[in-house]
Motif scaffolding. Sequence first.
Motif, PDB file in Angstrom:
ATOM      1  N   SER A 106     -19.927   7.586 -36.805  1.00  0.00           N
ATOM      2  CA  SER A 106     -20.564   6.704 -35.829  1.00  0.00           C
ATOM      3  C   SER A 106     -20.948   7.542 -34.621  1.00  0.00           C
ATOM      4  O   SER A 106     -20.245   8.483 -34.250  1.00  0.00           O
ATOM      5  N   ILE A 107     -22.064   7.211 -34.018  1.00  0.00           N
ATOM      6  CA  ILE A 107     -22.562   7.930 -32.853  1.00  0.00           C
ATOM      7  C   ILE A 107     -21.912   7.317 -31.613  1.00  0.00           C
ATOM      8  O   ILE A 107     -22.004   6.116 -31.401  1.00  0.00           O
ATOM      9  N   PRO A 108     -21.258   8.140 -30.788  1.00  0.00           N
ATOM     10  CA  PRO A 108     -20.572   7.583 -29.622  1.00  0.00           C
ATOM     11  C   PRO A 108     -21.559   7.066 -28.579  1.00  0.00           C
ATOM     12  O   PRO A 108     -22.690   7.514 -28.489  1.00  0.00           O
ATOM     13  N   GLU A 109     -21.075   6.117 -27.788  1.00  0.00           N
ATOM     14  CA  GLU A 109     -21.880   5.568 -26.704  1.00  0.00           C
ATOM     15  C   GLU A 109     -22.002   6.625 -25.612  1.00  0.00           C
ATOM     16  O   GLU A 109     -21.020   7.265 -25.239  1.00  0.00           O
ATOM     17  N   MET A 110     -23.211   6.818 -25.110  1.00  0.00           N
ATOM     18  CA  MET A 110     -23.443   7.827 -24.085  1.00  0.00           C
ATOM     19  C   MET A 110     -23.347   7.185 -22.714  1.00  0.00           C
ATOM     20  O   MET A 110     -23.959   6.163 -22.457  1.00  0.00           O
ATOM     21  N   ARG A 111     -22.589   7.811 -21.840  1.00  0.00           N
ATOM     22  CA  ARG A 111     -22.484   7.366 -20.455  1.00  0.00           C
ATOM     23  C   ARG A 111     -23.039   8.468 -19.572  1.00  0.00           C
ATOM     24  O   ARG A 111     -22.943   9.642 -19.912  1.00  0.00           O
ATOM     25  N   PRO A 112     -23.574   8.121 -18.411  1.00  0.00           N
ATOM     26  CA  PRO A 112     -24.112   9.155 -17.530  1.00  0.00           C
ATOM     27  C   PRO A 112     -23.005  10.115 -17.085  1.00  0.00           C
ATOM     28  O   PRO A 112     -21.872   9.711 -16.850  1.00  0.00           O
ATOM     29  N   ARG A 113     -23.392  11.399 -16.998  1.00  0.00           N
ATOM     30  CA  ARG A 113     -22.439  12.407 -16.545  1.00  0.00           C
ATOM     31  C   ARG A 113     -22.173  12.249 -15.058  1.00  0.00           C
ATOM     32  O   ARG A 113     -23.008  11.755 -14.315  1.00  0.00           O
ATOM     33  N   GLN A 114     -21.002  12.698 -14.653  1.00  0.00           N
ATOM     34  CA  GLN A 114     -20.691  12.726 -13.236  1.00  0.00           C
ATOM     35  C   GLN A 114     -21.563  13.796 -12.587  1.00  0.00           C
ATOM     36  O   GLN A 114     -21.845  14.823 -13.179  1.00  0.00           O
ATOM     37  N   MET A 115     -21.985  13.540 -11.366  1.00  0.00           N
ATOM     38  CA  MET A 115     -22.830  14.501 -10.671  1.00  0.00           C
ATOM     39  C   MET A 115     -22.013  15.759 -10.364  1.00  0.00           C
ATOM     40  O   MET A 115     -20.977  15.688  -9.723  1.00  0.00           O
ATOM     41  N   ARG A 116     -22.486  16.887 -10.868  1.00  0.00           N
ATOM     42  CA  ARG A 116     -21.836  18.159 -10.584  1.00  0.00           C
ATOM     43  C   ARG A 116     -22.608  18.856  -9.472  1.00  0.00           C
ATOM     44  O   ARG A 116     -23.814  18.692  -9.363  1.00  0.00           O
ATOM     45  N   PRO A 117     -21.912  19.646  -8.663  1.00  0.00           N
ATOM     46  CA  PRO A 117     -22.633  20.395  -7.638  1.00  0.00           C
ATOM     47  C   PRO A 117     -23.578  21.391  -8.304  1.00  0.00           C
ATOM     48  O   PRO A 117     -23.237  22.008  -9.311  1.00  0.00           O
ATOM     49  N   LYS A 118     -24.767  21.518  -7.765  1.00  0.00           N
ATOM     50  CA  LYS A 118     -25.764  22.415  -8.335  1.00  0.00           C
ATOM     51  C   LYS A 118     -25.463  23.847  -7.926  1.00  0.00           C
ATOM     52  O   LYS A 118     -24.862  24.097  -6.892  1.00  0.00           O
ATOM     53  N   LYS A 119     -25.902  24.792  -8.763  1.00  0.00           N
ATOM     54  CA  LYS A 119     -25.677  26.207  -8.489  1.00  0.00           C
ATOM     55  C   LYS A 119     -26.996  26.953  -8.598  1.00  0.00           C
ATOM     56  O   LYS A 119     -27.929  26.499  -9.266  1.00  0.00           O
ATOM     57  N   GLY A 120     -27.058  28.095  -7.951  1.00  0.00           N
ATOM     58  CA  GLY A 120     -28.181  29.007  -8.093  1.00  0.00           C
ATOM     59  C   GLY A 120     -29.509  28.397  -7.675  1.00  0.00           C
ATOM     60  O   GLY A 120     -29.638  27.777  -6.622  1.00  0.00           O
ATOM     61  N   PHE A 121     -30.518  28.610  -8.522  1.00  0.00           N
ATOM     62  CA  PHE A 121     -31.875  28.171  -8.223  1.00  0.00           C
ATOM     63  C   PHE A 121     -31.956  26.654  -8.077  1.00  0.00           C
ATOM     64  O   PHE A 121     -32.692  26.140  -7.238  1.00  0.00           O
ATOM     65  N   ALA A 122     -31.176  25.925  -8.873  1.00  0.00           N
ATOM     66  CA  ALA A 122     -31.192  24.461  -8.792  1.00  0.00           C
ATOM     67  C   ALA A 122     -30.717  23.992  -7.422  1.00  0.00           C
ATOM     68  O   ALA A 122     -31.250  23.034  -6.869  1.00  0.00           O
ATOM     69  N   LYS A 123     -29.716  24.689  -6.848  1.00  0.00           N
ATOM     70  CA  LYS A 123     -29.230  24.327  -5.517  1.00  0.00           C
ATOM     71  C   LYS A 123     -30.298  24.582  -4.465  1.00  0.00           C
ATOM     72  O   LYS A 123     -30.525  23.757  -3.574  1.00  0.00           O
ATOM     73  N   ILE A 124     -30.977  25.719  -4.552  1.00  0.00           N
ATOM     74  CA  ILE A 124     -32.047  26.042  -3.606  1.00  0.00           C
ATOM     75  C   ILE A 124     -33.144  24.986  -3.686  1.00  0.00           C
ATOM     76  O   ILE A 124     -33.637  24.494  -2.672  1.00  0.00           O
TER      77      ILE A 124
END
Length: 73
Positions: A30-48
């Motif tokens: 069975s395919i598990p139910e997907m829940r939104p991930r907890q917001m993680r702090p961004k690193k590197g280019f994504a943070k900029i």
Amino acid sequence: MIAFLLELRRPVLRTARQMERETGLRPVVSIPEMRPRQMRPKKGFAKIWEDRRLSGQRGRAARLARGPDMTKS
């Protein structure tokens, strides 16, 4: 309304528990139910990039709060 009537006409088994209850068969996978991930702090280019986006939003909000610019005509 149409979707509700179609669901009554041909119900769909959405969970492993429903399948067991309705058919008496136990699902192998069975395919598990997907829940939104907890917001993680961004690193590197994504943070900029995120910092740049937020400062742009703050600047725009400040410009809008000042009102219309009378020097541009």
